[in-house]
Write a protein that holds these residues in place. Sequence first.
Motif, short mmCIF file in Angstrom:
data_model
loop_
_atom_site.label_atom_id
_atom_site.label_comp_id
_atom_site.label_asym_id
_atom_site.label_seq_id
_atom_site.Cartn_x
_atom_site.Cartn_y
_atom_site.Cartn_z
N GLU A 221 -25.83 -13.75 -60.47
CA GLU A 221 -26.53 -13.24 -61.68
C GLU A 221 -28.31 -13.73 -61.39
N LYS A 224 -29.54 -11.41 -58.60
CA LYS A 224 -29.96 -9.96 -58.92
C LYS A 224 -31.08 -10.12 -59.79
N ALA A 246 -21.21 -0.49 -58.98
CA ALA A 246 -21.19 -1.35 -60.07
C ALA A 246 -22.41 -2.19 -59.78
N PHE A 247 -22.63 -2.94 -58.93
CA PHE A 247 -23.81 -3.80 -58.09
C PHE A 247 -25.12 -2.89 -58.24
N ARG A 249 -25.74 0.18 -59.84
CA ARG A 249 -26.25 0.61 -61.20
C ARG A 249 -26.68 -0.72 -61.77
N ASP A 250 -26.19 -1.89 -61.90
CA ASP A 250 -26.46 -3.17 -62.37
C ASP A 250 -27.87 -3.41 -61.89
N ARG A 254 -31.94 -2.99 -64.05
CA ARG A 254 -32.34 -4.36 -64.46
C ARG A 254 -34.32 -3.92 -64.15
#
Length: 448
Positions: A221, A224, A246-247, A249-250, A254
Motif C-alpha cells: 500500500e 503504490k 487489479a494492480f 487499475r489501482d 491514484r
Amino acid sequence: MTKKQMKLGAFFNLPGHHVASWRYPSTDPRRTLELEHLKELALIAERGKFDMIFFADILGLPLSSHFATSAVKLDPLIIISALAAVTQNIGLTATLTTTYNEPFQVARKFAAIDHLSGGRAAWNVVTSASDKEASLFGKDKHLEHARRYERAEEFVDTTKKLWFSIEAEALVVDKEQGRFLDVEKVHPVDHQGEWFKVRGLLDAPSTPQGHPVIVQAGSSEAGKELAAKTAEVIFTAWQTLEEAQAFYRDVKGRLGKYGRKPEDLKIMPGVFITVAKTEAEAIAKKKELNSYILPEVGLAYLSNFVGADLSGYDVDAPLPEIAEAEDKTNPQIRSNIIRNLAEREGLETIREVYEFIAGARGHREIVGTPAQIADQLEEWFLNDGADGFNVMPPTFPEGLNDIVELVIPELQRRGLFRTEYESRTLRGNLGLSVPVNPYSKLAQPVQP
C-alpha cells in the motif's frame, strides 16, 4: 500496426536470473566484473531496442560457497556511468536506497549521469527491504516498513528540489558581455522536514530530461502510494492477468489526486523468459538449469522469499507454515505471491517450489516458443495488465541473446514493439513528458 507500443526493460541480474545460472556452461561469472563483458551485454540489449537496462541492488547479502547470483557484484551506479560512454540510445537505470543515503548525494550522482549520457539516466527508488543493510551503515536497527516509505517520500521530494535548483537556461555563457549565469534562474533550496534539512544548490543545472526518470519497485500500500505520487515507471510482480489488471487499475486510479494522468506512469511487471525455437527445447533448457540447483542453495534461496530460515529442512517435505514477520507494518507481498503460486500450481514440496521460482522469484514466468511468449505478453499488454515488461533472462549472454533474436522480432512483426528508437532520451522512448521546473515561472525575463 497498432499505435500502442509496449515498453521493455532488460533486467540485468548477473550472471543470470536463474539461481544456478553461474553453473550453466555458457556463462562465466568472473566476467561480470569486466567492463568489456558489461559493454557486450548492453550492446545486445540496445540491438534489441530495449527502452532501458535495469540493475537492482541489495546490500548485506550473505556469502555462500555454493551461491553466486547477486552475492558478489559491482556498484550499479558506477556500471551505468561506464555504460553511458559505450551506448547511444538505451536508458540506464540503477537502484539506490533512500534509507541509507542523503538527497544531495543522490541528486548529484544521477544528474551527472543524465548529463553525460545525453538524457538516459533513471533512478530506481527503493527503501531497503533487507534488515541486514542497517549494520553496514552503523545502525542498530532497520527502520520499519511504514517509516521507510515516509522517509522515501520526503527524500524524493528533496532530491527533485535540488535537480531544479539551477534551471537549464541559467547558463547564459555570453562571452561578448562577460555574462556566464542568469542568477534569476538560480533557486537555492531551503528544505526543512522531518527527515532532512537541506540548504543550498546542486552544482549542476537541470538535466537533458528535466530530471532523471524516477522508477519505483513495490506493491505494498505504501509502495503504490509512493509510486502514484512520484514514480514514472513502476516494476512489480504478478502471476495472473487478473492480479496484474487489479494492480494496474489501482495504481493508475491514484494518479489523479496528485494532478497526474494515467500516461505519466508506466507499469512494467517482471517476466522471466526461457525461449527456444520449439517448446520442447525451451522446457529442456529450464530443466537443465534446474538440475544445477544444489539442495542447500534451493533452501537458502527460498528462505529469502518466505521470510524464514529453511536450512536443514527436507527438500522433499511440504513447505512449512511461517510465523508472522516481526515488523507488523511489512505486508510481505512477495512471500504471499509465492505461497499463492505454490497452492495454485499444486506444488507440494519445498523442492518443487524453489525449482518453480528459481529464476522468476515470484514474477511471471513464460517458457516456450517466440510465438507462445509473444501471445502472453500481448494479452497482458492489450488488456490493461501492463504498459510493458521488465524482462528477466535466465542467463547472460545466452538467455538475453535468445530473447533479442527470437522474441523481439516476433513482437515487432505484430506491431507491438519498435523497430527503431524514437528518441535519444529515455523519456522520449518511454513516451514520458519532460517535467517543468516549478521555479521557472517565478524567474524574471532576462534583460537585454
